[in-house]
Design a protein around this motif. Sequence first.
Motif, short mmCIF file in Angstrom:
data_model
loop_
_atom_site.label_atom_id
_atom_site.label_comp_id
_atom_site.label_asym_id
_atom_site.label_seq_id
_atom_site.Cartn_x
_atom_site.Cartn_y
_atom_site.Cartn_z
N THR A 115 73.02 60.22 59.06
CA THR A 115 72.65 61.58 58.40
C THR A 115 72.11 62.22 59.98
N GLU A 116 72.76 63.61 60.26
CA GLU A 116 72.60 63.99 61.41
C GLU A 116 72.26 65.54 61.06
N ILE A 117 71.42 66.19 61.84
CA ILE A 117 71.23 67.64 62.04
C ILE A 117 72.71 68.25 62.92
N VAL A 129 55.33 60.63 56.78
CA VAL A 129 56.75 60.33 56.66
C VAL A 129 57.37 60.60 58.04
N LEU A 130 57.14 61.87 58.24
CA LEU A 130 57.91 62.45 59.60
C LEU A 130 57.24 62.06 60.82
N GLN A 131 55.76 61.86 60.93
CA GLN A 131 55.08 61.56 62.48
C GLN A 131 55.33 60.11 62.52
N GLN A 132 54.90 59.23 61.37
CA GLN A 132 54.68 58.00 61.35
C GLN A 132 56.02 57.01 61.08
N GLY A 133 56.83 57.95 60.61
CA GLY A 133 58.20 57.18 59.98
C GLY A 133 57.82 56.14 58.82
N LYS A 134 56.82 56.39 57.83
CA LYS A 134 56.55 55.73 56.78
C LYS A 134 56.77 56.20 55.50
N TYR A 151 58.32 59.55 49.03
CA TYR A 151 58.96 60.30 50.11
C TYR A 151 59.76 59.05 51.24
N ASP A 152 60.76 58.94 51.49
CA ASP A 152 61.38 58.02 52.53
C ASP A 152 61.93 58.70 53.50
N PRO A 153 61.75 58.33 54.77
CA PRO A 153 62.43 59.11 55.74
C PRO A 153 63.88 58.95 56.05
N LEU A 154 64.63 59.90 56.36
CA LEU A 154 65.91 59.77 56.98
C LEU A 154 65.95 59.89 58.26
N ARG A 155 66.75 58.93 58.72
CA ARG A 155 67.23 58.62 60.19
C ARG A 155 68.51 58.94 60.87
N ASN A 156 68.88 59.64 62.01
CA ASN A 156 69.91 59.63 62.41
C ASN A 156 70.67 58.45 62.89
N HIS A 157 71.62 58.77 63.90
CA HIS A 157 72.50 57.38 64.24
C HIS A 157 71.75 56.64 65.39
N LEU A 210 64.30 61.80 52.11
CA LEU A 210 64.82 61.91 50.75
C LEU A 210 63.56 61.68 49.88
N TYR A 211 63.48 62.54 48.89
CA TYR A 211 62.30 62.59 47.98
C TYR A 211 62.64 62.40 46.44
N VAL A 212 61.87 61.48 45.77
CA VAL A 212 61.98 61.42 44.29
C VAL A 212 60.64 61.88 43.59
N GLY A 213 60.74 62.28 42.32
CA GLY A 213 59.31 62.59 41.77
C GLY A 213 59.46 62.49 40.19
#
Length: 664
Positions: A169-171, A288-293, A310-316, A324-327
Motif C-alpha cells: 500500500t503506497e501513497i 494506530v498511526l503514532q504507535q503502530g498498534k 483499527y489496524d495500521p496500513l504500512r508501505n513497502h 484499515l477500519y471495521v465497525g
Amino acid sequence: MMNRLRQYFSAPFQLVLVISFSLIAAISIAIGVWAISQTIGDYLSDAMNERVARDMQLAQSFYNLKLQEIEGGAARLSSDPSIIENIQKLSNDGDTARTIINQQIANYLSTPGLGGNQVIALLDRSGNMVAGQYLSSDGQPQTLDLTGNWKKLAIIQKTLATGEKTSATEILPSDFLAMVGLADQARISILDTPKASPDLFDIREGSAGLGLVSVAGIKDQNGGNIGAVLAFHLLNNDFTLVDRIKEVAAIDTVTIFLGDLRVSTNVLTAEGDRAIGTRISEEVGNVVLQQGKEYVGPAFVVNEDYVTRYDPLRNHIGEVIGILYVGARQASFQRLVNSFNQQIVLVAIGTVLLTIVITTPVSRAITRPLDQLKVLVSANRRVADGDMTVRVPVKAGGEVGLLESSFNTMLDTLQNTQDQLVQSEKLASLGQLAAGVAHELNNPLGTILLYSDIIKKETDPSSPHADDLAIIVRETKRCKGIVSSLLEFARQNQVVAQPTDLNSLILKVVELEIKNCESNSVQIHLKLYPKLPKIQADPAQLTQVVVNLIENAIDAMPDGGSLHIQTSQAPEGMVTVEFEDNGMGIPAEHLSKLYTPFFTTKPVGKGTGLGLAIIYGIIKMHRGQIFVHSEVSKGTRFTIQLPIKLLGVKTNNQTNFNILETIE
C-alpha cells in the motif's frame, strides 16, 4: 379494608414472615438481576469484540486478495514474451511496438471479474512511461498519455534498481497521479471533525492518493533489467473494495484511511452521504498511526457509536501510512441489552408478587404450630410440679411434631431413670439389710454346722439318725452359701479400679470354667477384638460378673449348646462384651424382674436369686450399662458396655495384666 387485612394476617408474626420473605426475595432477585445483567453485558461486549476481530480478519483477507490480484497482473505482464520483445523494439519501431504492448495490457484489463479503477503502465529502465492503460470504474480500458517519469517514486526506484517484484500500500503524490489523469479523483476536501487532531498526520492528505501498488521488473533473455510494469488501484473516492467487503463479509462499516483522513468508506453522515473527508479521532490516531498498534473498543464514528477495530496500513518499507477500519453498530447491541434488562425487571416484579402470594399461606402454616407450643409449655409446667404421667399429643408435623415426640421420649427416659434410681435405692437398702442379717446369721449357722458335723461323725452310719444329720449338715451349708451371697451383695459399695485387660480376664475365667462346660456339653466360642484397650476397672468384680454370666448360660443349656463371647471397642469411649447362648431363653414377663434380689427361675436349691442383682450393681458402679435380649427356646444375649476411663472412682495403678492373644 384494614379490618379484613388484620383478620387475614391474624398474628403479627405472620405479617413479619410475609414481609421478611418478600424482602429476601426482592434483595436476592435484585442482586441476581444485577449479576446476570453484568454477566450478559460482559458476554455481549466480548462477543462484539470477537465479532470485530473476525470482521477485521475478513476485511484484511479481501484487502490482501485485491493487492494479490494487482500483483498477479503486474507479474503476468512483466513476463509476457510479447511485451518483453516489443519493449526492446521501442527505439526502432516505437508506434507499432507500443500499440502491441497496449493491446496486451488491454487484453489483461478485459479479463472477466477484474475490478475497475486500475492503472497499468509500462516503464523503461529510466522510469519513463512508454505505454499504459487505465481501467475505469465502468470497465472500459483507456490509453494513457505518455508523460512523466515515475522513477522518483520509492517503490519503483527499488524495482528498477534490483529487478525485484514489490507490492504494498503506497501513497501516490498528486503530481504522479496527474500523469495518468487521476489527480482530480484523488482530491478530497478535508472536513472539520470533532475530536480529530489539530494537525494532519500527513501534509499530503487531501491531494495525494492511497493505492494498492505492485511493481514487477522486466528482464531480457540475458536477465538484464530493461524496464518495469507498474500496476495500482487508486482507493480515493473508489468504494468498490469497501462495499464488496461489507456485502460479502456482512460487516456493518469498512473504511480505508490515508493517514487520518477517510478516503474510501461506507460510513454515512447524518445527511446520508459517505463520510469522505472526515478524520479519525486524535485518541485512536495516537495508538494506530503514532504507535503502530491496533485499536479495539467502542468509538464515536462520525455520528454514531460503534464497536471498532483499527489496524495500521504500512508501505513497502514498513512505515505506517494509513488505517484499515471495521465497525459494528452499538445500537443493535444496546437494543439487545435494553430488551434483556426490561425482561429481567418484569420477571423480578412478577417473582416478588408471586412470593407474596405463596408466602402468605406458608406463613399461616408456619404460625399454626405455635398453638402446639402452648400445649408443650403447659405440659412442661405440669412436669415441673412433679406429674411424670403427662404426655402431649403429636398433632403437628415437622420440627414442632419432632419436638412433641422428643418431649414424650424425654419423659419416658426420665421415668425409666427414676425407676432405675428407685431400683438402686432398693438395692442399697437391701444391701444394708442383707449385711445386718448376714452378720447376725453367720455365727449361729457356723455353730450349728460345727456341732452337727461333729455329731454326724460320731454317729454310727447304720443309725436311723445318720441321714437326718446329713440333711442338717447339707442344708446348713446351703444357708452358709446364701449368707455368703448376701455378704457379697452387701459389699458392693466400692470399686478399686486399675488398668484391666478385659480380653485377658475373660480368657482366665474361661480356662477355669472349661471343665464345667465340658461336663455339661457346652462349647464356648470366643471372638475377642485384638486391639481392645485396657479399661479402668476392678478386675475382681469383673471376674465375678463373667463367672456368673457363664454359669447362668451353662444352667440355661441343660442339654448342651454354644456360648459365644465377643468383645469390641464401641460405642465411643467404651468397650462392649456380649454373652450369647442358645439355651432355653427367658420369658418376656420375667425380663423386668431379672435384677431384683432373690428373684430366680431356677429350682429350689439351685440358686439364690442374687447373681444378676450383684452383676447389675457391679456394672452400675463401673458407670456402665447392661442390656438383655431373650427369646424363649432360642437363647439369651447379655450386652455389657463399660467406659474405658472411670471418673470419680478410686483407682489403683499398681497391678499389671499380661495381654493374651485373641482366641477366634
